[in-house]
Design an enzyme around this catalytic site. Structure first.
Site, PDB file in Angstrom:
ATOM      1  N   LYS A   1      10.208 -18.194  24.985  1.00 48.50           N
ATOM      2  CA  LYS A   1      10.878 -16.898  24.873  1.00 48.50           C
ATOM      3  C   LYS A   1      11.518 -16.573  26.223  1.00 48.50           C
ATOM      4  O   LYS A   1      11.093 -17.091  27.258  1.00 48.50           O
ATOM      5  CB  LYS A   1       9.850 -15.799  24.555  1.00 48.50           C
ATOM      6  CG  LYS A   1       9.094 -16.017  23.252  1.00 48.50           C
ATOM      7  CD  LYS A   1       9.895 -15.541  22.081  1.00 48.50           C
ATOM      8  CE  LYS A   1       9.120 -15.657  20.795  1.00 48.50           C
ATOM      9  NZ  LYS A   1       9.976 -15.584  19.600  1.00 48.50           N
TER      10      LYS A   1
ATOM     11  N   ARG B   1       0.811  -1.223   0.000  1.00 46.21           N
ATOM     12  CA  ARG B   1       0.000   0.000   0.000  1.00 46.21           C
ATOM     13  C   ARG B   1       0.839   1.265   0.000  1.00 46.21           C
ATOM     14  O   ARG B   1       0.479   2.254  -0.629  1.00 46.21           O
ATOM     15  CB  ARG B   1      -0.852   0.040   1.279  1.00 46.21           C
ATOM     16  CG  ARG B   1      -2.157  -0.657   1.152  1.00 46.21           C
ATOM     17  CD  ARG B   1      -2.799  -0.727   2.541  1.00 46.21           C
ATOM     18  NE  ARG B   1      -4.063  -1.419   2.472  1.00 46.21           N
ATOM     19  CZ  ARG B   1      -5.236  -0.808   2.289  1.00 46.21           C
ATOM     20  NH1 ARG B   1      -5.301   0.501   2.190  1.00 46.21           N
ATOM     21  NH2 ARG B   1      -6.348  -1.506   2.228  1.00 46.21           N
TER      22      ARG B   1
ATOM     23  N   HIS C   1       7.809 -25.075  13.085  1.00 46.26           N
ATOM     24  CA  HIS C   1       9.225 -25.415  13.172  1.00 46.26           C
ATOM     25  C   HIS C   1       9.486 -26.709  13.947  1.00 46.26           C
ATOM     26  O   HIS C   1      10.229 -27.581  13.516  1.00 46.26           O
ATOM     27  CB  HIS C   1      10.018 -24.281  13.834  1.00 46.26           C
ATOM     28  CG  HIS C   1       9.747 -22.938  13.234  1.00 46.26           C
ATOM     29  ND1 HIS C   1       9.548 -22.749  11.892  1.00 46.26           N
ATOM     30  CD2 HIS C   1       9.654 -21.705  13.787  1.00 46.26           C
ATOM     31  CE1 HIS C   1       9.352 -21.461  11.644  1.00 46.26           C
ATOM     32  NE2 HIS C   1       9.401 -20.809  12.779  1.00 46.26           N
TER      33      HIS C   1
HETATM   34  C1  BG6 Z   1       9.681 -17.326  13.813  1.00 48.26           C
HETATM   35  C2  BG6 Z   1       8.846 -16.995  15.022  1.00 48.26           C
HETATM   36  O1  BG6 Z   1       8.965 -18.155  12.939  1.00 48.26           O
HETATM   37  O2  BG6 Z   1      10.869 -17.986  14.228  1.00 48.26           O
HETATM   38  C3  BG6 Z   1       9.636 -16.153  16.008  1.00 48.26           C
HETATM   39  O3  BG6 Z   1       7.681 -16.288  14.617  1.00 48.26           O
HETATM   40  C4  BG6 Z   1      10.939 -16.814  16.344  1.00 48.26           C
HETATM   41  O4  BG6 Z   1       8.886 -15.917  17.189  1.00 48.26           O
HETATM   42  C5  BG6 Z   1      11.690 -17.214  15.085  1.00 48.26           C
HETATM   43  O5  BG6 Z   1      11.711 -15.901  17.103  1.00 48.26           O
HETATM   44  C6  BG6 Z   1      12.901 -18.045  15.428  1.00 48.26           C
HETATM   45  O6  BG6 Z   1      13.673 -18.227  14.287  1.00 48.26           O
HETATM   46  P1  BG6 Z   1      15.242 -18.444  14.397  1.00 48.26           P
HETATM   47  O7  BG6 Z   1      15.645 -18.694  12.985  1.00 48.26           O
HETATM   48  O8  BG6 Z   1      15.800 -17.189  14.974  1.00 48.26           O
HETATM   49  O9  BG6 Z   1      15.427 -19.615  15.296  1.00 48.26           O
END
Ligand code: BG6
Length: 534
Positions: free
Chosen positions: A376, A76, A276
């Site tokens: 986290k 946008r 993941h």
């Molecule tokens: C993302 C999440 O998909 O992966 C994040 O939304 C997270 O919350 C991140 O911090 C972690 O990725 P990496 O590659 O830093 O382990």
């Protein structure tokens, strides 16, 4: 110093690589044969600046991309091509030796920008006109990769408008068109099924690339190489020899002042586990695929996910722990607790940490606990998979069996095979060894392989690999619709259990190892590995 105080250095295996070539540089087979146009929806967002443009820049520098590619940002915000190029140059400044030459770089000169509303058919007409014009000017065949880096609610609209504007080609067209869809793919099982149904009205499954950036990480790809490219470990990967598997993705970051709003709706389960961590679980547990080919690999991953039986409410209570961090200190800086973070509802029940004990209900893994934890604001950033092997069947090393035996512990610990995904990328094997000396004293030692020591080349960033694969039409490292849905089937059962549970999440102090309640998940087996360097 007595020999009991003496701490021997941890042993290191020395690993050398024979006939080293730099695989991060393209050879003929890896190079993209024909140029393509990449259209980034949501181009003014963070992902373009931080990941996508730097990844494309590195791919170009390594020779994987032809000079006459075109990368068109769409969103946008009303800015010109020039302003878009300037912003992207800034994002690359740290990566290049002479940033002043960047504006002349072929990749930067291939950047264009179109502003529009992704829910307005008129914007697609304008976009299509601009793309055709650019493709004609640059003598391109018209292959298209659309990257949807937008709010998930927009996915169906964009796919529909692209199709109606004639921008998605069918099988009879010599040009290809593919769509990369960012996470989150759905909010629960029902919404993921709905989304799959809607987008497959317009796209063939072979045109859909659901991205999970963990699959682009070198260390994650190496799990399959390690398991199926060597003969010594795979025969041990089953319930006869494995006591348990721990999968950890710990982060020290919190909401960083900007993610609270999104994260409070998602929580660790949707943000990390559904995608993941489920991917890590499938790679460590799957059977060998019939071929190294996208569908064969994904078939095997789906079988693992199908074997994860949805949990009943009582099982959710027993086998999962959800928690929120409270305020804590790191390097003299006090950080807020999860409920005090900007964008987070002070009464939120969303988890910033989850730990689970799961079973894969199949022949290979029956009875082996798979433990997952992610959170986290933990002590350390550590992502790893640890396979704990069973202890030897007969214990010679008992204190009462030999007067010369001087054991610090009662029994040697189990062997562990650790896939370190980040940081200190590598693989480590722990085993018992006799300490030098006149007594028979056992010590746990490590045999380590570190990427940094073994290989000279830089590991490509996950987005580099995934963008190149999507351009080459290789979907092996992208998730298929059934994979996503089976992962959601399990995750949604946990959410239902939590919704029915009146107890709020437990707490852990920021920068700790997580809530003490997670310990109960390891009852009867070896405890959680400490969050530490390899
Ligand atoms: C993302 C999440 O998909 O992966 C994040 O939304 C997270 O919350 C991140 O911090 C972690 O990725 P990496 O590659 O830093 O382990």
């Amino acid at each position: 110093m007595t020999d009991q105080n003496f701490q021997p250095p941890v042993s290191q295996a020395s690993i050398s690589v024979v006939g080293q070539v730099n695989s991060a540089q393209s050879d003929e087979s890896g190079r993209l044969k024909e140029p393509a146009t990449i259209v980034i929806f949501g181009a003014s967002g963070d992902l373009s600046r931080r990941k996508l443009i730097p990844a494309l820049y590195h791919l170009h520098r390594a020779g994987f991309l032809p000079d006459n590619m075109a990368i068109v940002g769409f969103s946008r915000t009303e800015i010109s091509d020039h302003e878009f190029r300037e912003t992207m140059c800034q994002s690359l400044c740290d990566d290049v030796e002479s940033p002043e030459t960047l504006p002349q770089h072929p990749l930067i000169r291939s950047l264009y920008y179109v502003s529009g509303n992704s829910n307005d058919p008129e914007s697609y007409k304008a976009l299509q006109e601009r793309l055709s014009q650019i493709e004609a000017e640059r003598n391109m065949p018209g292959h298209r990769l659309y990257y949807l880096s937008v709010a998930p609610a927009l996915f169906p609209f964009i796919v529909q408008h692209l199709t109606e504007a004639g921008m998605i080609y069918d099988r009879t067209d010599p040009r290809w068109s593919r769509v990369i869809i960012e996470k989150p793919f759905g909010h629960d099982l029902q919404s993921a099924q709905d989304l799959n149904k809607t987008i497959t009205r317009y796209l063939d499954e072979s045109q859909i690339y659901r991205i999970d950036h963990y699959l682009g990480k070198e260390t994650v790809q190496n799990i399959l190489t390690f398991r199926f490219g060597n003969s010594i470990f795979e025969p041990l990967f089953n319930q006869k020899h494995v006591e348990q598997v721990q999968i950890t993705v710990a982060e020290s970051l919190g909401m960083e002042g900007k993610r609270g709003h999104y994260y409070d709706k998602a929580g660790a389960m949707r943000d990390m586990v559904q995608n993941h961590m489920m991917q890590l679980l499938t790679l460590i547990a799957m059977e060998p695929p019939s071929a190294l080919e996208a569908n064969a690999i994904r078939d095997e991953k789906v079988k693992v996910l199908r074997s994860l039986l949805p949990l009943r409410e009582d099982e959710v209570r027993e086998h999962t722990v959800r928690a929120q961090y409270t305020s804590g200190m790191h390097e003299d800086i006090q950080v807020p607790g999860f409920l005090e973070e900007e964008g987070v509802d002070p009464n939120s029940r969303t988890e910033s940490y989850v730990a689970m004990r799961m079973q894969i209900d199949n022949w290979r893994w029956a009875g082996v606990p798979f433990l997952l934890r992610t959170g986290k604001r933990l002590r350390k950033r550590v992502s790893e998979i640890a396979v704990f092997f069973k202890k030897p069947p007969l214990q010679f090393f008992r204190k009462d069996s030999n007067p010369n035996l001087c054991l610090l512990t009662d029994r040697p610990k189990a062997n562990q095979l650790i896939f370190r995904i980040q940081p200190d990328e590598g693989i480590s094997l722990t085993f018992a060894s006799k300490r030098p000396g006149m007594k028979l004293d056992l010590e746990q030692v490590n045999m380590n392989f570190f990427y940094k020591q073994a290989f000279a080349e830089r590991s490509p960033e996950a987005y580099e690999r995934l963008l190149l694969d999507a351009l080459r039409g290789d979907a092996s490292l992208f998730t298929r619709s059934d994979e996503v849905e089976f992962a959601w089937r399990f995750i949604s059962s946990v959410h239902q259990g939590w919704d029915a549970d009146p107890r709020p999440p437990v707490h852990y102090t920021a920068f700790s190892d997580g809530p003490r309640e997670a310990r109960r998940l390891t009852e009867g087996i070896a405890p959680w590995r400490p969050l530490q360097n390899m």
